[in-house]
Design an enzyme around this catalytic site. Structure first.
Site, mmCIF file in Angstrom:
data_model
loop_
_atom_site.group_PDB
_atom_site.id
_atom_site.type_symbol
_atom_site.label_atom_id
_atom_site.label_comp_id
_atom_site.label_asym_id
_atom_site.label_seq_id
_atom_site.Cartn_x
_atom_site.Cartn_y
_atom_site.Cartn_z
ATOM 1 N N ARG A 77 0.826 -1.005 -0.006
ATOM 2 C CA ARG A 77 -0.205 0.139 -0.095
ATOM 3 C C ARG A 77 0.904 1.309 0.119
ATOM 4 O O ARG A 77 1.649 1.343 0.903
ATOM 5 C CB ARG A 77 -0.871 -0.010 1.180
ATOM 6 C CG ARG A 77 -1.637 1.406 1.165
ATOM 7 C CD ARG A 77 -2.728 1.458 2.619
ATOM 8 N NE ARG A 77 -3.239 2.506 2.705
ATOM 9 C CZ ARG A 77 -3.087 3.248 3.789
ATOM 10 N NH1 ARG A 77 -2.415 3.120 4.964
ATOM 11 N NH2 ARG A 77 -3.890 4.722 3.610
ATOM 12 N N HIS A 123 -2.952 11.037 0.950
ATOM 13 C CA HIS A 123 -2.348 10.578 2.381
ATOM 14 C C HIS A 123 -1.749 12.130 2.694
ATOM 15 O O HIS A 123 -0.662 12.256 3.105
ATOM 16 C CB HIS A 123 -1.226 9.750 2.358
ATOM 17 C CG HIS A 123 -1.054 9.022 3.396
ATOM 18 N ND1 HIS A 123 -0.911 7.656 3.846
ATOM 19 C CD2 HIS A 123 -0.587 9.453 4.961
ATOM 20 C CE1 HIS A 123 -0.706 7.400 5.183
ATOM 21 N NE2 HIS A 123 -0.257 8.423 5.811
ATOM 22 N N GLU A 170 -7.285 8.309 6.717
ATOM 23 C CA GLU A 170 -7.564 9.196 8.030
ATOM 24 C C GLU A 170 -7.903 10.553 7.910
ATOM 25 O O GLU A 170 -7.218 11.322 8.233
ATOM 26 C CB GLU A 170 -6.025 8.903 8.937
ATOM 27 C CG GLU A 170 -5.637 7.675 9.027
ATOM 28 C CD GLU A 170 -4.471 7.538 10.070
ATOM 29 O OE1 GLU A 170 -4.151 8.552 10.528
ATOM 30 O OE2 GLU A 170 -3.975 6.384 10.426
ATOM 31 N N ASN A 310 -7.337 1.749 9.650
ATOM 32 C CA ASN A 310 -6.057 2.073 10.281
ATOM 33 C C ASN A 310 -5.954 1.765 11.916
ATOM 34 O O ASN A 310 -7.092 2.275 12.524
ATOM 35 C CB ASN A 310 -5.511 3.181 10.011
ATOM 36 C CG ASN A 310 -4.980 3.535 8.599
ATOM 37 O OD1 ASN A 310 -4.996 2.256 7.941
ATOM 38 N ND2 ASN A 310 -4.503 4.448 8.333
ATOM 39 N N TYR A 312 -3.726 1.278 15.842
ATOM 40 C CA TYR A 312 -2.768 1.091 16.622
ATOM 41 C C TYR A 312 -2.717 0.741 18.085
ATOM 42 O O TYR A 312 -1.788 0.287 18.365
ATOM 43 C CB TYR A 312 -1.942 2.633 16.504
ATOM 44 C CG TYR A 312 -1.368 2.776 14.893
ATOM 45 C CD1 TYR A 312 -0.108 2.238 14.592
ATOM 46 C CD2 TYR A 312 -2.146 3.302 13.993
ATOM 47 C CE1 TYR A 312 0.525 2.400 13.332
ATOM 48 C CE2 TYR A 312 -1.690 3.687 12.724
ATOM 49 C CZ TYR A 312 -0.359 3.275 12.390
ATOM 50 O OH TYR A 312 0.336 3.469 11.107
ATOM 51 N N GLU A 381 -3.301 0.050 8.054
ATOM 52 C CA GLU A 381 -2.103 0.080 8.858
ATOM 53 C C GLU A 381 -2.123 -0.473 10.109
ATOM 54 O O GLU A 381 -3.445 -0.386 10.804
ATOM 55 C CB GLU A 381 -2.082 1.591 8.894
ATOM 56 C CG GLU A 381 -1.470 2.418 7.655
ATOM 57 C CD GLU A 381 -1.229 4.176 8.235
ATOM 58 O OE1 GLU A 381 -1.082 4.423 8.983
ATOM 59 O OE2 GLU A 381 -1.464 4.695 7.234
HETATM 60 C C1 PNW Z 1 -0.971 7.165 10.992
HETATM 61 N N1 PNW Z 1 -2.326 10.291 16.533
HETATM 62 O O1 PNW Z 1 -1.108 8.653 11.428
HETATM 63 C C2 PNW Z 1 -0.726 7.910 9.302
HETATM 64 O O2 PNW Z 1 -1.262 7.158 8.396
HETATM 65 C C3 PNW Z 1 0.624 7.435 9.011
HETATM 66 O O3 PNW Z 1 1.145 8.288 7.978
HETATM 67 C C4 PNW Z 1 1.683 7.445 10.357
HETATM 68 O O4 PNW Z 1 3.134 7.462 9.916
HETATM 69 C C5 PNW Z 1 1.363 6.367 11.209
HETATM 70 O O5 PNW Z 1 -0.009 6.616 11.682
HETATM 71 C C6 PNW Z 1 1.987 6.298 12.409
HETATM 72 O O6 PNW Z 1 1.961 7.516 13.459
HETATM 73 C C7 PNW Z 1 -1.197 8.776 12.863
HETATM 74 O O7 PNW Z 1 -1.886 11.306 17.098
HETATM 75 C C8 PNW Z 1 -0.793 10.089 13.230
HETATM 76 O O8 PNW Z 1 -3.462 9.653 17.129
HETATM 77 C C9 PNW Z 1 -1.037 10.333 14.650
HETATM 78 C C10 PNW Z 1 -2.080 9.788 15.376
HETATM 79 C C11 PNW Z 1 -2.657 8.752 14.586
HETATM 80 C C12 PNW Z 1 -2.285 8.315 13.346
#
Ligand code: PNW
Length: 480
Positions: A77, A123, A170, A310, A312, A381
């Site tokens: 991706r 993006h 996002e 996405n 995390y 992601e």
């Molecule tokens: C995502 N937060 O971003 C993005 O899609 C990527 O480009 C990035 O590198 C990756 O996650 C890792 O950070 C985020 O602050 C950036 O909650 C910030 C946040 C969440 C996602």
């Protein structure tokens, strides 16, 4: 041992984004994006860095494909740089053939290597000229027309070779971090000490609405004029963390946890699946949240062939008794890492916002599947930074057991969601193929399964996780 599995033909691989890896800002006719200009504002990026060189991937496509091949990845991706394809951005501005040719070759090379391309159209790196010309995302009429035109140029150029399209990555981040907190380009905030422009009480909601309409317009264009011939699928990628009530026995915390997810995800998800905004948002934001016209509802409702997820981490959430602040974009609550028993929700990483909690992944994808009628998911992601990784010796940082453990936990949770909860998931992209420009966090924070030696000629060194991911998937993906 687990009985959980992922379906045969499961498409797993890695993700990146143009501004984070490409570098080469002036090559082959590219013009500036809002991230080029944003990075020049003193104090915005850790270490005062920018994406001018990044991983130099624009000039190292062959090397990047080799890296992918070594991992055994089935998909990749990546995002297109709008500023390379239509440098001035607009529907009456010229298309840059050199930009198109670069990506045509890249896609062909990927496919020749047996790797399926997943393309993200946006993006975050909006052509600077569109921000200057009419305020970019704040002008829904102009922006959606220009985005639709850009999407059509891409469908026409790459549509015969690309079967999975993502309109926006996002939108929450663009809207909130870009137009309320000022941490991302274009850096708007109503706090005049941080920025000279902006009204964070309304701008994020206006920007979010504009992205939804532009998404709808691009999907309609694809469905009307390309889908029958090219046979691909198109959707949006939404970010969102899992929320756990700070006190499970306090109904107000339970409600706040739900509200947190609605403000982060259902803002966009409800618009796309139901043609409306969540009641919790309407209640708090009133007329600051845009109203839908019937034409807009017709465009946006039902505009996902798949849900790009996405994900995390997870947070604890505690309700606030006070009236919501006019700039509040989270839903009148506190986000915490520790609950009242003093329990941490997950270990620390290098990213202040990221605490791993694999069970939260399973719970959230089930929550989404239930709410939106069991859509097909592609996880677009998932990944982690590692606390202190940049300070380690090369030998030590390549042994990234913390990241391996993260992937074992999260991929296992995904297989459980598929097998035990009936979630329809077809693909997964780990963030990220390699260390890269981590936006406001600069280069200190690394998410790659590959170490990039920025000072040492951009040499790529696969970490342990680059090899391990394939083994994890091999364990779960059905052979028959
Ligand atoms: C995502 N937060 O971003 C993005 O899609 C990527 O480009 C990035 O590198 C990756 O996650 C890792 O950070 C985020 O602050 C950036 O909650 C910030 C946040 C969440 C996602």
């Amino acid at each position: 041992m687990t009985d959980s599995y992922l379906p045969k033909d499961f498409l797993w691989g890695f993700a990146t984004a143009s501004y984070q890896i490409e570098g080469a800002p002036q090559q082959d006719g590219r013009a500036e994006s809002i991230w080029d200009t944003f990075c020049r504002i003193p104090g915005k990026i850790a270490g005062g860095t920018n994406g001018d060189v990044a991983c130099d991937s624009y000039n190292r496509t062959a090397e990047d494909i080799e890296l992918l091949k070594k991992t055994g990845a089935k998909s990749y991706r990546f995002s297109l740089s709008w500023s390379r394809i239509i440098p001035l951005g607009g529907r009456d501005d010229p298309v840059n053939e050199k930009g198109i040719q670069h990506y045509v070759k890249f896609v062909d090379d990927l496919r020749a290597a047996g790797i399926e391309p997943l393309i993200t159209l946006f993006h975050w790196d909006l052509p600077e000229n569109l921000d200057k010309r009419y305020g970019g995302l704040l002008n829904k009429v102009e922006f959606s027309k220009d985005f639709e035109n850009y999407a059509r140029v891409c469908f026409k150029a790459f549509g015969d070779r690309v079967k999975l399209w993502i309109t926006f990555n996002e939108p929450w981040c663009s809207a909130v971090l870009g137009y309320s907190i000022g941490q991302f380009a274009p850096g708007h905030t109503s706090d005049r000490s941080k920025s000279a422009v902006g009204d964070s009480s309304t701008e994020p909601w206006i920007a979010g609405h504009a992205m939804l309409i532009a998404h709808g317009a691009a999907v309609k264009a694809y469905r009307d004029d390309f889908k029958a011939k090219d046979g691909g699928q198109i959707g949006i990628t939404l970010n969102g963390d899992w929320a756990v009530p700070w006190d499970e026995n306090d109904p107000k915390d339970v409600e706040a946890a739900n509200r947190k997810i609605e403000f982060a995800i259902s803002w966009f998800g409800d618009a796309i699946y139901f043609g409306k905004y969540p009641d919790s948002m309407r209640k708090q934001l009133g007329s600051r949240l845009p109203e839908w016209t019937p034409e807009e509802i017709a465009l946006v409702k039902g505009s996902n062939d798949f849900y790009g997820m996405n994900h995390y981490c997870a947070n604890y959430v505690r309700h606030k008794e006070t009236e919501p602040d006019i700039n509040d974009h989270a839903g009148n609550l506190d986000i915490l890492y520790q609950n009242k028993e003093g329990v941490w929700i997950g270990p620390e990483t290098q990213s202040p916002w990221l605490r791993p909690n694999p069970e939260g992944f399973r719970k959230l994808i089930k929550w989404l599947s239930d709410r939106y009628g069991g859509p097909t998911f592609y996880v677009t992601e998932n990944g982690t930074s590692v606390k202190g990784e940049s300070q380690l010796s090369l030998k030590d940082l390549l042994d990234d057991e913390f990241r391996c453990e993260y992937f074992r936990g999260y991929i296992g949770a995904l297989a459980d969601a598929h097998t035990k909860d009936g979630v329809d998931v077809r693909g997964y992209s780990a963030w990220s193929l390699m260390d890269n420009f981590e936006w406001a966090e600069g280069y200190e924070t690394r998410f790659g399964v590959t170490y990039v030696d920025y000072e040492g000629g951009q040499k790529r060194h696969p970490k342990k996780s680059a090899k391990e991911i394939g083994q994890i998937f091999d364990k779960y993906i059905k052979k028959e």
